[in-house]
Write an enzyme that holds these catalytic residues in place. Structure first.
Site, PDB file in Angstrom:
ATOM      1  CG  HIS A  29       4.606 -35.096 -18.505  1.00  0.00           C
ATOM      2  ND1 HIS A  29       5.663 -35.115 -17.625  1.00  0.00           N
ATOM      3  CD2 HIS A  29       4.202 -33.792 -18.561  1.00  0.00           C
ATOM      4  CE1 HIS A  29       5.891 -33.896 -17.160  1.00  0.00           C
ATOM      5  NE2 HIS A  29       5.016 -33.063 -17.719  1.00  0.00           N
ATOM      6  CE1 TYR A  45      -1.054 -34.622 -12.610  1.00  0.00           C
ATOM      7  CE2 TYR A  45       0.252 -33.807 -10.786  1.00  0.00           C
ATOM      8  CZ  TYR A  45       0.162 -34.302 -12.067  1.00  0.00           C
ATOM      9  OH  TYR A  45       1.310 -34.497 -12.810  1.00  0.00           O
ATOM     10  CG  ASP A 246       4.122 -29.401 -19.412  1.00  0.00           C
ATOM     11  OD1 ASP A 246       4.619 -30.441 -18.948  1.00  0.00           O
ATOM     12  OD2 ASP A 246       3.314 -28.704 -18.776  1.00  0.00           O
TER      13      ASP A 246
END
Ligand code: 0GY
Length: 291
Positions: A29, A45, A246
């Site tokens: 990301h 979040y 990730d």
């Protein structure tokens, strides 16, 4: 909303495992920077800023050639940070966006030109509010002509209820993180068998075998309890698996993984050079860089 993030590890170790030439980190990301690309008001979040330059630096450090950058829920359907990273990647990043039903065909085309090749539907209750299935089905039919695929994120206990929806999607479907199995249950128990059956009966369904750090109960740095699950999927469906770091690991509350150690997890789940090449090079290239 106050930030609720752990900082990502700024000094990952150099992996002992050398990834094959041309390897793709197919799940990562970019976040913000918030001053330039604000987070979505509906987010559940707030992550740390994690810039494209930091991501590309990590790519080079770990030995990868390319990235697939996935829109996370904290940016909602505002894909500007993602698109900005793609257009500055010199063709070395492709993307998965999140869109709502108001997206125009011109928006879709311009995202495609920037390198977006999929859209993501998130069903994890702690991350998103509910979207009716007919809205998602409408989006899936809008993106199909572009040749995009659909990435889905859900938790294992929700698969029975989602099965019919997934199996009627008119595209390749990529499941994030093996559908988040409960790794304290047996790898050949009914819950994981259902996921294996989903992939076996529907060859358009692929899986990412990533995120041992999220699934593990035995913990870092080796995440031993996740190995049998990921290894089984890699060996059963070698042509339909993807892997990613990730980074920067949003929403991790227990610990922040060392990305070098995550790379060292790879030869334990893809145990031959051929499986490693399929997982890290051939499969992601086939899905994201056909042109
Ligand atoms: C991941 C996992 C998570 C977050 C998101 O879109 C997101 O916010 O996917 C998570 O919290 O499990 O793959 O990044």
């Amino acid at each position: 909303m106050d930030p609720d993030w752990l900082p990502f590890n700024p000094n990952p170790s150099k992996p002992a495992f050398k990834v094959p030439s041309g390897a793709v980190d197919a799940h990562c990301h970019v976040f913000g920077p918030a001053a330039q690309f604000p987070f979505a008001s509906e987010r559940k979040y707030t992550p740390c800023d994690a810039s494209k330059d930091q991501l590309f630096g990590l790519r080079d450090f770990l030995g990868f050639e390319r990235n697939v950058i996935v829109q996370a829920t904290c940016h909602g359907t505002d894909n500007r940070a993602l698109v900005d990273a793609l257009v500055h990647s010199e063709g070395r990043a492709r993307g998965v966006a999140s869109v709502d039903r108001n997206v125009t065909d011109a928006d879709l085309r311009s995202m495609h030109e920037a390198g977006v090749r999929g859209t993501r539907f998130n069903f994890v209750r702690r991350l998103v509010d509910f979207t009716p299935r007919e809205v998602l089905a409408e989006i899936a039919s809008r993106i199909a002509p572009l040749g995009w695929h659909v990435v889905v994120y859900f938790e294992a206990q929700d698969l029975p209820e989602l099965w019919d929806f997934f199996t009627t999607l008119p595209a390749t479907v990529v499941v994030d993180h093996m559908g988040r199995p409960d790794v304290t249950k047996p790898v050949d128990g009914p819950e994981f068998e259902l996921f294996v059956r989903l992939m076996r009966e529907h060859p358009n369904i692929w899986s990412k075998v990533s995120c041992p750090e999220r699934l593990s109960k035995s913990g870092p740095p080796t995440y031993d309890d996740v190995v049998p699950f990921a290894k089984r999927i890699v060996e059963t469906f070698p042509n339909h698996v993807l892997w990613g770091t990730d980074w920067p690991h949003p929403n991790m509350k227990s610990h922040m993984p060392d990305d070098g150690k995550l790379v060292d997890f790879l030869p334990r789940i893809a145990t031959t050079p051929e499986l490693q090449r399929k997982l890290l090079v051939d499969n992601p290239m086939r899905l994201y860089w056909t042109d």
